[in-house]
Enzyme design. Sequence first.
Site: not given
Length: 298
Positions: A55, A99, A122
Amino acid sequence: MSTANRIDGKAKAAAIAEAITEETATLLAEHGVKPGLAVVIIGEDPASQVYVRNKKRTAESCGFHSVQHTLAADTAEADVLALIEQLNVDPSIHGILVQLPLPGHLDEQAITQAIVPSKDVDGFHFVNIGKLNAGHIADAFVPCTPAGCMLMIEDELGKDLSGKTAVIIGRSNIVGKPMFSLLLQANATVTVTHSRTRDLPDVVASADIVVAAVGRPDMVKADWLKPGAVVIDVGINRVEKTIDGETKMGLTGDVDYDDAMTVASAVTPVPGGVGPMTITMLMANTLRSARLALGLEG
Ligand code: GUN
């Protein structure tokens, strides 16, 4: 014998990333702003470390302002929440991602809901989940994996899935549930299956579109599939693979790829299918957030 189209998620993701890189350069030239992405990783889960590295690398290659916060596995929840609060009010940050999975002592719900919805790239905040479910996609952040899956399905079948049947295997908050909303909004007739579903192969046999997201290596076989089905494999399973007599750890999906290719019309490979698209969708959401923060169209 393989007859189906191999859906090249890697190539598609690269093409989208190129467009994002150009738009990012324009945004910087015209408004003096770089999209800013903050990724928080807590603990030492090896798979998470690989994802976070990818990422960060992609964010940098798109020209973003990219920051990573690496916290020890035993970090107190109050300290994680304090960091999120600091990122929530930082004007150089447009997207915040923590995460998952988190170490056991941390409350996933408390942490994902602490991210301000306008930076929740997200799409895990209840505000964004609610907007997606209510069909207000125009100003919602859609979770990255389902968003990427939809673009690949659109390439095969078009944007309007009227008359098509879709079966999702797995009911997770990250994939199965948002995938249901997106497919429904595209007019598909959608079934969500899970571990308590009976006769799963029979249910899958009716599907024009199959999205597999369960974490069971090579579970979906050719004889489960309707001929011509479009098969999207979200699974990333670490397995031992024997190639030329040598046993190594490798990745495999939830779909038996070679087998499925003999019956389906299109299948995503693992690796090289859904994974790269997920990362690129994160960049798209972050760029969108930066544009929205400037009062521009998302
Ligand atoms: N872990 C696995 N997939 C995801 C994802 O899409 N977002 C976050 N934050 N963590 C994940």
